[in-house]
Write an enzyme that holds these catalytic residues in place. Structure first.
Site, PDB file in Angstrom:
ATOM      1  N   SER A 206       0.844  -1.181   0.000  1.00 35.03           N
ATOM      2  CA  SER A 206       0.000   0.000   0.000  1.00 35.03           C
ATOM      3  C   SER A 206       0.890   1.244   0.000  1.00 35.03           C
ATOM      4  O   SER A 206       1.738   1.375  -0.878  1.00 35.03           O
ATOM      5  CB  SER A 206      -0.962  -0.045   1.194  1.00 35.03           C
ATOM      6  OG  SER A 206      -2.081   0.776   0.981  1.00 35.03           O
TER       7      SER A 206
ATOM      8  N   ARG B 170     -12.180   5.728   9.022  1.00 35.37           N
ATOM      9  CA  ARG B 170     -11.646   4.375   9.188  1.00 35.37           C
ATOM     10  C   ARG B 170     -12.676   3.324   8.761  1.00 35.37           C
ATOM     11  O   ARG B 170     -12.318   2.314   8.142  1.00 35.37           O
ATOM     12  CB  ARG B 170     -11.248   4.153  10.648  1.00 35.37           C
ATOM     13  CG  ARG B 170     -10.638   2.796  10.945  1.00 35.37           C
ATOM     14  CD  ARG B 170      -9.348   2.574  10.198  1.00 35.37           C
ATOM     15  NE  ARG B 170      -8.606   1.436  10.736  1.00 35.37           N
ATOM     16  CZ  ARG B 170      -7.438   1.006  10.271  1.00 35.37           C
ATOM     17  NH1 ARG B 170      -6.877   1.641   9.242  1.00 35.37           N
ATOM     18  NH2 ARG B 170      -6.818  -0.022  10.825  1.00 35.37           N
TER      19      ARG B 170
ATOM     20  N   ASP C  61      -8.342  -7.793  -4.604  1.00 35.84           N
ATOM     21  CA  ASP C  61      -8.124  -6.414  -4.153  1.00 35.84           C
ATOM     22  C   ASP C  61      -8.985  -5.458  -4.974  1.00 35.84           C
ATOM     23  O   ASP C  61      -8.823  -5.347  -6.192  1.00 35.84           O
ATOM     24  CB  ASP C  61      -6.640  -6.053  -4.298  1.00 35.84           C
ATOM     25  CG  ASP C  61      -6.280  -4.742  -3.611  1.00 35.84           C
ATOM     26  OD1 ASP C  61      -7.186  -3.929  -3.345  1.00 35.84           O
ATOM     27  OD2 ASP C  61      -5.078  -4.527  -3.353  1.00 35.84           O
TER      28      ASP C  61
ATOM     29  N   HIS D 115      -7.586  -6.165  -0.276  1.00 39.29           N
ATOM     30  CA  HIS D 115      -6.376  -5.365  -0.091  1.00 39.29           C
ATOM     31  C   HIS D 115      -5.622  -5.746   1.178  1.00 39.29           C
ATOM     32  O   HIS D 115      -4.395  -5.738   1.206  1.00 39.29           O
ATOM     33  CB  HIS D 115      -6.756  -3.880  -0.057  1.00 39.29           C
ATOM     34  CG  HIS D 115      -5.586  -2.950  -0.010  1.00 39.29           C
ATOM     35  ND1 HIS D 115      -4.680  -2.819  -1.054  1.00 39.29           N
ATOM     36  CD2 HIS D 115      -5.157  -2.106   0.965  1.00 39.29           C
ATOM     37  CE1 HIS D 115      -3.761  -1.932  -0.732  1.00 39.29           C
ATOM     38  NE2 HIS D 115      -4.028  -1.484   0.489  1.00 39.29           N
TER      39      HIS D 115
END
Length: 337
Positions: free
Chosen positions: A128, A196, A284, A313
């Site tokens: 990432s 989040r 992903d 992911h």
């Protein structure tokens, strides 16, 4: 560290704080280094979130390697960031912290590498945001002998930028935001928790959520289990992270574009004469496997690993058996042959 550091945006820090953690011993040649690059909400204690890579049979071996993870600038985990004191005001930087890019993370971490006279880095890797950093390191630093790039592509796509902006809007909408300045004892926790929760949805897959939660109701809270889970994940992040850090680092991720100011992608990546392992997971949805295929095709010495996982992911933080297998094949064929 009593060294100045200048960001791409033009701000010069006369000195900076750099947090790091290491395992193993630097050899006499100062070139047995493995550099781990952490993700958005990560930190230098890579043994906590990349634990499976330190296990027996893992790619990381402190008996032979000097393993290093450096906390990024803009963070809230010890390196200079928005919770640090601005010497001009005597108060925390907060929203006044200068804008940074992924390339700034490289130049910042190079300060420590230079101070320690690191002369060679066998492998730089991460996933990432860490994958973006490792790719830029491979381009910008001749000491990098090879790189492993997990679950990212050549640039941050509009899809990913849009997701990040939606998360930032959630923070901006918090009643405690106040244009990025707030009482550190009363942070924009609701906004950060909402950001989040959005992120956690993009990190996994519909199939994984079906398997994990189905339509079950929490027996005590009387809400869906998936709602309880996202509430918990949001609250958990607010207890350990800073909202301005989230803004600054998510924008740094948006800056990811290896062609920016350098020429075409074909020119920039075609000139990278180093072995690179590119890892993608077919599930992903945040950085689809097509991005890793494209990146590998542009690199002259790339090895592409397309892996299967139900975790989307997040698989780069879960599928350690698969990652160790690919990393060991790559490391021992290219670096230790």
């Amino acid at each position: 560290m009593n060294k100045s550091w200048t960001t791409e945006s033009g701000y010069t820090f006369p000195s900076v704080d750099i947090a790091w953690k290491s395992w193993g011993t630097l050899n006499a040649e100062r070139d047995n280094v493995i550099l781990i690059c952490h993700a958005l909400t990560g930190h230098a204690a890579a043994d906590e979130w990349f634990s499976g890579l330190f296990d027996e049979g893992g790619i990381l071996d402190p008996k032979k390697q000097f393993i290093l993870c450096i906390n990024v600038p803009g963070s809230c985990y010890g390196s200079t960031g928005p919770t640090s004191i601005n010497p001009k005001t005597g108060k925390a930087w907060q929203a006044d912290f200068p804008e940074i890019a992924i390339r700034d993370i490289v130049t910042f971490q190079q300060l420590l590498l230079d101070q320690w006279d690191i002369r060679g880095i066998e492998l730089a890797f991460g996933g990432s945001m860490g994958g973006m950093t490792a790719l830029e390191f491979a381009i910008m630093d001749e000491r990098i002998k090879s790189a492993a790039i997990f679950v990212v592509g050549k640039a941050h796509a509009p899809w990913a930028i849009g997701i990040s902006q939606a998360q930032r809007l959630a923070i901006y909408a918090d009643e405690n935001w106040k244009e990025g300045f707030y009482d550190l004892e009363l942070p924009p926790a609701k906004g950060l928790a909402a950001a989040r929760a959005m992120a956690m949805i993009t990190y996994r897959t519909p199939k994984n959520y079906d398997q994990k939660f189905d339509r079950q109701i929490h027996p005590e809270k009387k809400i869906y289990q998936v709602e309880s889970y996202l509430n918990y994940q949001g609250q958990k992040l607010t207890e350990r992270f800073d909202a301005n850090t989230y803004i600054i680092l998510s924008k740094a991720m948006d800056s990811h574009d290896v062609s920016r100011g350098r020429g075409s992608f074909e020119e920039v990546l075609g000139d990278l004469n180093k072995p690179v392992l590119v890892v993608g997971f077919e599930s992903d949805r945040l950085y689809p496997i097509e991005e890793q295929r494209e990146l590998a095709a542009l690199l002259p010495h790339a090895q592409l690993a397309e892996l299967k996982s139900p975790y989307g992911h997040d698989a780069f933080l879960i599928e350690f058996e698969q990652l160790n297998e690919q990393l060991n094949i790559f490391y021992h064929s290219f670096i230790k042959k």
